[in-house]
Motif scaffolding. Structure first.
Motif, PDB file in Angstrom:
ATOM      1  N   MET A 284      29.800  90.220  32.082  1.00 41.13           N
ATOM      2  CA  MET A 284      28.385  90.458  31.828  1.00 41.13           C
ATOM      3  C   MET A 284      28.057  90.260  30.350  1.00 41.13           C
ATOM      4  O   MET A 284      27.056  89.628  30.003  1.00 41.13           O
ATOM      5  CB  MET A 284      28.018  91.875  32.258  1.00 41.13           C
TER       6      MET A 284
ATOM      7  N   ASP B 309      23.198  91.402  37.912  1.00 41.93           N
ATOM      8  CA  ASP B 309      22.872  90.641  36.709  1.00 41.93           C
ATOM      9  C   ASP B 309      23.755  89.427  36.518  1.00 41.93           C
ATOM     10  O   ASP B 309      23.348  88.431  35.924  1.00 41.93           O
ATOM     11  CB  ASP B 309      23.069  91.544  35.483  1.00 41.93           C
ATOM     12  N   VAL B 310      24.944  89.516  36.987  1.00 42.36           N
ATOM     13  CA  VAL B 310      25.947  88.535  36.634  1.00 42.36           C
ATOM     14  C   VAL B 310      26.354  87.685  37.842  1.00 42.36           C
ATOM     15  O   VAL B 310      27.347  86.983  37.834  1.00 42.36           O
ATOM     16  CB  VAL B 310      27.146  89.257  35.969  1.00 42.36           C
ATOM     17  N   SER B 314      21.656  85.076  39.001  1.00 45.25           N
ATOM     18  CA  SER B 314      21.398  86.519  38.897  1.00 45.25           C
ATOM     19  C   SER B 314      20.389  86.883  39.973  1.00 45.25           C
ATOM     20  O   SER B 314      19.450  86.143  40.247  1.00 45.25           O
ATOM     21  CB  SER B 314      20.880  86.859  37.507  1.00 45.25           C
ATOM     22  N   ARG B 358      14.999  88.694  38.883  1.00 45.20           N
ATOM     23  CA  ARG B 358      15.940  87.887  38.107  1.00 45.20           C
ATOM     24  C   ARG B 358      15.802  86.421  38.536  1.00 45.20           C
ATOM     25  O   ARG B 358      14.778  86.036  39.111  1.00 45.20           O
ATOM     26  CB  ARG B 358      17.365  88.404  38.317  1.00 45.20           C
TER      27      ARG B 358
END
Lengths: 364, 364
Positions: A284, B309-310, B314, B358
């Motif tokens: 991340m 998020d990753v 995302s 995202r």
DNA sequence: TATTTCTACGCAAACGTTATCGAAGAATTT
DNA sequence: AAATTCTTCGATAACGTTTGCGTAGAAATA
């Protein structure tokens, strides 16, 4: 005093049982006994299929028991027999998929053998570990499955219990100081394979972000890392080795490690991480810093997340057989618990890890 | 018979205690009593700070107790008092991060109040749910926290317990058929927000892959989805709604749903998924099929993974306050357990969800 | 028939607590 | 001084089980 109340209580034991003390285990042996005009001991023996009881009354009792859905009160049994048919588990956190997989393995074996499990979490805190172990033992567990917290250096709390005869099996993060069964992954080979893979893919300046040096998995994985570098004729550079005091529990510690690595004159071109949290956090952070993986820095790490395939980039990883580890550890623990006489021969099972290479370590 | 043996047993109670019946809870009240030349009842009362006992003996007893690390045997207490100070948890699987977060919330409140927890998993199986509930109640839990399995349609097993007076609090997947406290996320709003976000981003043919229609969260989220489409003047197309019988437990069911969607003449340009597993599996399958997200198909889904998020890309997601849900549910359960008199007023807490947008739903 | 062995069951203690009640001695009141 | 109330403690039963032992009657042996 309240005669009528007492009368009612005698006549309606079930009703009062549920309303009064919130115990839902339906009927008791005593209820069966009075209903069939037998003594409690006869009923108990009949249920346990004792040779002292005639076939007739056995059928009578078991019939009545089934009909009324009798189930022995495990609390009473625990008190009488001094064992609870439950095993305690200590892990760092169940949010870590590796540990939840281990727990699934543990449960599968435990339930099969009529044991239930009590799960506790240390959140990598030594204090919580001591507290949890204390709680568990005072809840009369028959055995303990434990993976030490990253903070744990002194294991006196476990030594005492072990000396007292509590069956203990260590898994994942083990200790040399207690002689008992242990189940671990082949951490050396995991570290070795990961590092070799990086070397094979052309990376030379391989950093290592890992858990504190006091826990077994850290040392074993580091040994594998070292061995691979050594074989490749590359000297170990201490600047490339970063430890996270809490195994990645806090983002900050990973951030610090990473920043230190990135500010080196001779920046690493690859990172090998241990522990799920450190690995995913590093990924991340690198993404956040817009550092291209693997072009600028390659990344490979220990992780058991089922999402490795679909991460950005897909993450090369060392996978541990968590479920199997839980199963094996529980089998060994049950051996100890059910042993007729003290066991003095212990073994350490080493399960193979699995290297899965993906985009994050693609050859440059 | 064995006089010497009995003699030894009297003189070395601790040694024999540990060697014989494997009970590690150090000394008992009886040991304290004989050591101080008091009766067990006096010691018990002294430890419980009864007004009947003089300050002198209280100090004597508590002092000795502390010195010898006395801790009451919880099994004996449970048997005597008819309550176990433990609460049962039923979730589908702890491998799902949402549930492990809920459990962390539960533990935080439970431990604070001296309760311990027993976790069981249904793996989305009705049969296992019934079995687990049975096990839990026979282990004398004081209360139950449950999120229903996707398979569960008949809740007779819970109705019985509820009628008998067992405190139950539902969370996440609840039922109308039992009147008690419930803690849920604002699933309607979650579904509404997600769908509105897709609409706002220019997507029009929005499919929905979700859990079976019988569980509450499915209906609520679908209602939000429908409402958003309706407000946008878009008709609901049944071809766009796909149910996974096990909530995504098996890849196959998600694969089927997705294939059906992709083989439609009028392919969807976005998918809204519910449930962690369905969401992440859909992402993986789309990637595997080399379908560009969001260019070809946008994706937004319920998930509590810390990795959103990753992921690649995302992942826009609806996040539920799992930890808080666990805390709230436990607080309500403890209210029921500790209530002096029966409770007839129940509430349903609705916690806000959080929409995080995202790349997977970026505007085209 | 008289003695012994079986068969099948009940009594009672125990696991470690808690709670009700009774009572001995001290302190207080009449 | 006599009667009452306090203070402080112990005996006992109970929670639901399990288990060693005693025993009544039936069956087998002498």
């Amino acid at each position: 005093m309240c005669y009528i109340g007492e009368m009612l209580k005698k006549q309606l034991p079930l009703l009062f049982n549920t309303l009064a003390n919130m115990n839902f285990s339906s009927i008791t042996i005593k209820d069966i006994a009075t209903a069939l005009n037998l003594s409690v001991s006869t009923v108990s023996k009949a249920l346990r299929d004792s040779y002292e009881i005639s076939e007739n009354t056995k059928k009578l009792v078991t019939g009545y028991a089934q009909e009324h859905n009798y189930r022995p009160n495990p609390i009473a049994q625990s008190l009488k027999q001094g064992r609870s048919k439950s095993i305690g588990i200590v892990v760092s956190t169940i949010e870590n998929q590796f540990f939840s997989q281990v727990i699934n393995g543990i449960e599968s074996v435990a339930y099969e053998n009529g044991f239930n499990v009590i799960i506790t979490q240390t959140h990598e805190s030594y204090e919580l570990e001591v507290k949890n172990v204390g709680h568990l033992t005072h809840r009369s567990i028959d055995g303990l499955l434990i993976s030490l917290s990253t903070e744990t250096k002194d294991i006196a709390h476990l030594k005492t219990l072990h000396k007292q005869g509590l069956p203990i099996v260590f898994f994942d993060r083990v200790t040399d100081e207690i002689d008992t069964h242990k189940v671990i992954a082949d951490n050396f080979k995991g570290g070795y394979d990961a590092t070799c893979h990086l070397l094979d893919s052309g990376y030379k300046r391989i950093a290592h972000i890992t858990s504190p040096a006091n826990i077994s998995i850290t040392k074993e994985r580091f040994a594998g890392y070292s061995k691979a570098l050594e074989e490749a004729g590359i000297a170990i550079d201490d600047d490339y080795i970063k430890y996270c005091p809490h195994g990645g529990r806090d983002i900050g510690e990973v951030e610090n490690a990473l920043n230190e690595l990135l500010s080196l004159k001779n920046k690493p071109d690859a990172i090998f991480t241990t522990s799920d949290r450190i690995t995913t956090t590093t990924l991340m952070l690198l993404n956040r810093l817009k550092i291209k993986i693997p072009q600028e820095i390659a990344l490979i790490g220990y992780t058991n997340t089922t999402l490795a395939d679909v991460l950005n980039p897909s993450l090369s990883s060392v996978y541990q057989p968590g479920f199997e580890m839980g199963q094996k550890a529980t089998q060994k623990l049950l051996e100890l618990i059910l042993a007729k006489r003290p066991v003095y021969e212990f073994e350490t099972l080493v399960l193979p890890t699995q290297l899965v290479t993906r985009d994050s370590t693609a050859r440059q």
